[in-house]
Design a protein around this motif. Structure first.
Motif, PDB file in Angstrom:
ATOM      1  N   ALA A   1     -74.131  -6.025  11.816  1.00  0.00           N
ATOM      2  CA  ALA A   1     -74.210  -7.186  12.711  1.00  0.00           C
ATOM      3  C   ALA A   1     -72.800  -7.658  13.064  1.00  0.00           C
ATOM      4  O   ALA A   1     -72.507  -7.966  14.221  1.00  0.00           O
ATOM      5  CB  ALA A   1     -74.990  -8.309  12.031  1.00  0.00           C
ATOM      6  N   GLY A   2     -71.920  -7.668  12.070  1.00  0.00           N
ATOM      7  CA  GLY A   2     -70.544  -8.127  12.285  1.00  0.00           C
ATOM      8  C   GLY A   2     -69.849  -7.272  13.330  1.00  0.00           C
ATOM      9  O   GLY A   2     -69.151  -7.782  14.224  1.00  0.00           O
ATOM     10  N   ARG A   3     -70.072  -5.959  13.271  1.00  0.00           N
ATOM     11  CA  ARG A   3     -69.424  -5.068  14.239  1.00  0.00           C
ATOM     12  C   ARG A   3     -69.972  -5.305  15.646  1.00  0.00           C
ATOM     13  O   ARG A   3     -69.237  -5.378  16.615  1.00  0.00           O
ATOM     14  CB  ARG A   3     -69.637  -3.603  13.803  1.00  0.00           C
ATOM     15  CG  ARG A   3     -68.932  -2.592  14.697  1.00  0.00           C
ATOM     16  CD  ARG A   3     -67.428  -2.826  14.710  1.00  0.00           C
ATOM     17  NE  ARG A   3     -66.854  -2.633  13.384  1.00  0.00           N
ATOM     18  CZ  ARG A   3     -66.087  -1.603  13.031  1.00  0.00           C
ATOM     19  NH1 ARG A   3     -65.783  -0.683  13.916  1.00  0.00           N
ATOM     20  NH2 ARG A   3     -65.613  -1.511  11.800  1.00  0.00           N
TER      21      ARG A   3
ATOM     22  N   LEU B   1     -67.887  -6.590  18.986  1.00  0.00           N
ATOM     23  CA  LEU B   1     -67.868  -5.860  20.268  1.00  0.00           C
ATOM     24  C   LEU B   1     -68.366  -6.756  21.412  1.00  0.00           C
ATOM     25  O   LEU B   1     -67.885  -6.656  22.534  1.00  0.00           O
ATOM     26  CB  LEU B   1     -68.720  -4.588  20.172  1.00  0.00           C
ATOM     27  CG  LEU B   1     -68.200  -3.527  19.194  1.00  0.00           C
ATOM     28  CD1 LEU B   1     -69.198  -2.380  19.057  1.00  0.00           C
ATOM     29  CD2 LEU B   1     -66.840  -2.996  19.625  1.00  0.00           C
ATOM     30  N   ASN B   2     -69.298  -7.651  21.093  1.00  0.00           N
ATOM     31  CA  ASN B   2     -69.793  -8.590  22.121  1.00  0.00           C
ATOM     32  C   ASN B   2     -68.646  -9.422  22.697  1.00  0.00           C
ATOM     33  O   ASN B   2     -68.650  -9.756  23.874  1.00  0.00           O
ATOM     34  CB  ASN B   2     -70.796  -9.582  21.520  1.00  0.00           C
ATOM     35  CG  ASN B   2     -72.174  -8.975  21.324  1.00  0.00           C
ATOM     36  OD1 ASN B   2     -72.461  -7.905  21.830  1.00  0.00           O
ATOM     37  ND2 ASN B   2     -73.022  -9.672  20.583  1.00  0.00           N
TER      38      ASN B   2
ATOM     39  N   VAL C   1     -83.906  -2.942  12.307  1.00  0.00           N
ATOM     40  CA  VAL C   1     -83.334  -2.410  13.548  1.00  0.00           C
ATOM     41  C   VAL C   1     -83.448  -3.439  14.686  1.00  0.00           C
ATOM     42  O   VAL C   1     -82.483  -3.719  15.400  1.00  0.00           O
ATOM     43  CB  VAL C   1     -84.045  -1.098  13.962  1.00  0.00           C
ATOM     44  CG1 VAL C   1     -83.574  -0.610  15.318  1.00  0.00           C
ATOM     45  CG2 VAL C   1     -83.828  -0.016  12.909  1.00  0.00           C
ATOM     46  N   GLU C   2     -84.639  -4.020  14.833  1.00  0.00           N
ATOM     47  CA  GLU C   2     -84.842  -4.950  15.964  1.00  0.00           C
ATOM     48  C   GLU C   2     -83.958  -6.178  15.851  1.00  0.00           C
ATOM     49  O   GLU C   2     -83.496  -6.722  16.852  1.00  0.00           O
ATOM     50  CB  GLU C   2     -86.309  -5.374  16.030  1.00  0.00           C
ATOM     51  CG  GLU C   2     -87.171  -4.265  16.592  1.00  0.00           C
ATOM     52  CD  GLU C   2     -88.634  -4.654  16.736  1.00  0.00           C
ATOM     53  OE1 GLU C   2     -88.945  -5.853  16.750  1.00  0.00           O
ATOM     54  OE2 GLU C   2     -89.461  -3.722  16.806  1.00  0.00           O
ATOM     55  N   ARG C   3     -83.698  -6.594  14.595  1.00  0.00           N
ATOM     56  CA  ARG C   3     -82.840  -7.772  14.399  1.00  0.00           C
ATOM     57  C   ARG C   3     -81.421  -7.461  14.868  1.00  0.00           C
ATOM     58  O   ARG C   3     -80.769  -8.293  15.499  1.00  0.00           O
ATOM     59  CB  ARG C   3     -82.864  -8.150  12.907  1.00  0.00           C
ATOM     60  CG  ARG C   3     -82.392  -9.537  12.639  1.00  0.00           C
ATOM     61  CD  ARG C   3     -82.694  -9.938  11.194  1.00  0.00           C
ATOM     62  NE  ARG C   3     -81.754 -10.961  10.773  1.00  0.00           N
ATOM     63  CZ  ARG C   3     -81.271 -11.067   9.554  1.00  0.00           C
ATOM     64  NH1 ARG C   3     -81.643 -10.212   8.602  1.00  0.00           N
ATOM     65  NH2 ARG C   3     -80.418 -12.025   9.258  1.00  0.00           N
TER      66      ARG C   3
ATOM     67  N   LEU D   1     -79.040  -8.692  18.641  1.00  0.00           N
ATOM     68  CA  LEU D   1     -77.710  -9.310  18.629  1.00  0.00           C
ATOM     69  C   LEU D   1     -76.816  -8.782  19.752  1.00  0.00           C
ATOM     70  O   LEU D   1     -75.809  -9.389  20.099  1.00  0.00           O
ATOM     71  CB  LEU D   1     -76.992  -9.008  17.298  1.00  0.00           C
ATOM     72  CG  LEU D   1     -77.597  -9.600  16.037  1.00  0.00           C
ATOM     73  CD1 LEU D   1     -76.823  -9.099  14.823  1.00  0.00           C
ATOM     74  CD2 LEU D   1     -77.561 -11.125  16.096  1.00  0.00           C
ATOM     75  N   ILE D   2     -77.160  -7.616  20.287  1.00  0.00           N
ATOM     76  CA  ILE D   2     -76.311  -7.023  21.329  1.00  0.00           C
ATOM     77  C   ILE D   2     -76.348  -7.930  22.558  1.00  0.00           C
ATOM     78  O   ILE D   2     -77.437  -8.287  23.029  1.00  0.00           O
ATOM     79  CB  ILE D   2     -76.809  -5.605  21.703  1.00  0.00           C
ATOM     80  CG1 ILE D   2     -76.809  -4.696  20.461  1.00  0.00           C
ATOM     81  CG2 ILE D   2     -75.963  -4.995  22.813  1.00  0.00           C
ATOM     82  CD1 ILE D   2     -77.452  -3.329  20.682  1.00  0.00           C
ATOM     83  N   ALA D   3     -75.183  -8.309  23.053  1.00  0.00           N
ATOM     84  CA  ALA D   3     -75.135  -9.199  24.220  1.00  0.00           C
ATOM     85  C   ALA D   3     -75.953  -8.571  25.350  1.00  0.00           C
ATOM     86  O   ALA D   3     -75.721  -7.402  25.697  1.00  0.00           O
ATOM     87  CB  ALA D   3     -73.694  -9.403  24.664  1.00  0.00           C
ATOM     88  N   PRO D   4     -76.906  -9.306  25.940  1.00  0.00           N
ATOM     89  CA  PRO D   4     -77.789  -8.709  26.951  1.00  0.00           C
ATOM     90  C   PRO D   4     -77.033  -7.999  28.071  1.00  0.00           C
ATOM     91  O   PRO D   4     -77.459  -6.950  28.539  1.00  0.00           O
ATOM     92  CB  PRO D   4     -78.587  -9.901  27.485  1.00  0.00           C
ATOM     93  CG  PRO D   4     -78.594 -10.872  26.364  1.00  0.00           C
ATOM     94  CD  PRO D   4     -77.279 -10.700  25.638  1.00  0.00           C
TER      95      PRO D   4
END
Ligand code: NAD
Length: 281
Positions: free
Chosen positions: A76-78, A82-83, A103-105, A109-112
């Motif tokens: 999550a931190g990585r 990157l976001n 995985v879904e969590r 987190l990935i910026a849309p």
């Protein structure tokens, strides 16, 4: 054989050529960062191929490898880092993640606006609303292949076999947006052959080798095979086949996508196109 083959390799080559031109016209760098956790061999091979594919169209590719023992917080931190980096236009997450990591969590987190696989629920939601968003690559690939046949989708009956969140459901929604009459089916659907036989457009995305037989297809239908299944061939060597019994169905369908050489290469092309779209927005 009567069916016209929907050639995923040729279509994807065309998309790549367009992307090279778009990147050159924009005159700006395009960068895709991928996160790969652990030492899964197929994921590593996939990442290597991805690096080559990106280089070929002029996309900068950075791979962030995290060790086998990485936990949710590390991954999550990585992703969150990157976001925040402006030079990173696109982020993708290689699977599998280590056991116990949701995985879904992580995907959510990935910026849309950088989520080029379209796995953040925000992007999937926007697909439903018909808003501009990054659409899951395999769904885009399947629909582009259908459209390449010139079939009139408005009013056509489309049957989707398989209803996963990332493949079957978004394909159904995209076809609904094109005003087709869409039937979504799954492993509990009763009388599936009656449904598939009524389809002007049939998409097989169940992950069951040879599920769609010749007598399940309406003569002249457009059939797109999303399945990728490894099975043992006649000589005992492992081969890749789709969900469609190709030889039988090619005698009945009007158009048919092969496996390999169909949705697979188009999916890669759609990831590249989403990356360029993300960079240019
Ligand atoms: P999944 O296992 O998440 O979902 C499978 C879906 O098919 C479920 O809705 C299930 O109910 C349905 N199903 C299973 N057996 C069925 C049956 N006998 N009749 C009707 N429905 C049935 O799988 P997924 O991730 O959606 O992938 C589906 C297939 O597509 C797999 O073969 C996968 O390898 C392939 N795939 C290909 C690409 C590509 O780039 N071409 C990308 C992703 C997945």
């Amino acid at each position: 054989m009567s069916a016209v083959i929907i050639d995923g390799k040729a279509l994807s080559a065309r998309v790549r050529t367009e992307l090279v031109a778009r990147i050159a016209r924009a005159g700006r760098k395009v960068r895709l960062d991928a996160v790969l956790v652990g030492s899964d061999r197929s994921a590593a091979i996939y990442a290597e191929n991805q690096a080559k594919t990106c280089a070929a169209v002029g996309i900068e590719y950075r791979l962030h490898r995290l060790p086998d023992g990485a936990q949710y917080d590390d991954i999550a931190g990585r992703v969150l880092l990157l976001n925040t980096e402006d030079e990173v236009h696109a982020i993708m997450l290689h699977l599998p993640l280590p056991p116990g990591v949701d995985v879904e969590r992580v995907q959510s987190l990935i910026a849309p606006e950088k989520d080029v696989e379209g796995v953040n629920p925000a992007n999937i939601g926007n697909v439903v609303y018909g808003r501009r968003s990054l659409v899951p690559c395999t769904a885009l690939a399947a629909v582009e292949m259908i459209e390449s046949t010139g079939v009139e989708l408005r009013g056509a009956r489309a049957v989707i076999v398989g209803a996963s969140n990332i493949v079957g459901k978004p394909i159904a929604v995209l076809l609904m947006r094109a005003e087709a009459t869409v039937i979504s089916s799954n492993k509990f659907t009763r009388g599936i052959a009656d449904l598939t036989r009524s389809a002007d457009v049939l998409v097989a995305a169940a992950g069951v080798p040879g599920l769609i037989k010749g007598d399940m297809v309406k003569p002249g239908a457009v059939v797109v095979d999303v399945g990728i299944n490894r099975i043992s061939g006649i000589d005992g060597k492992s081969i890749t086949v789709g969900d469609v019994a190709f030889d039988e169905v090619s005698e009945v369908a009007g158009f048919l996508s092969p496996v390999p050489g169909g949705v697979g290469p188009m999916t890669v092309a759609m990831l590249l196109r989403n990356t360029v779209d993300a960079a240019h927005r």
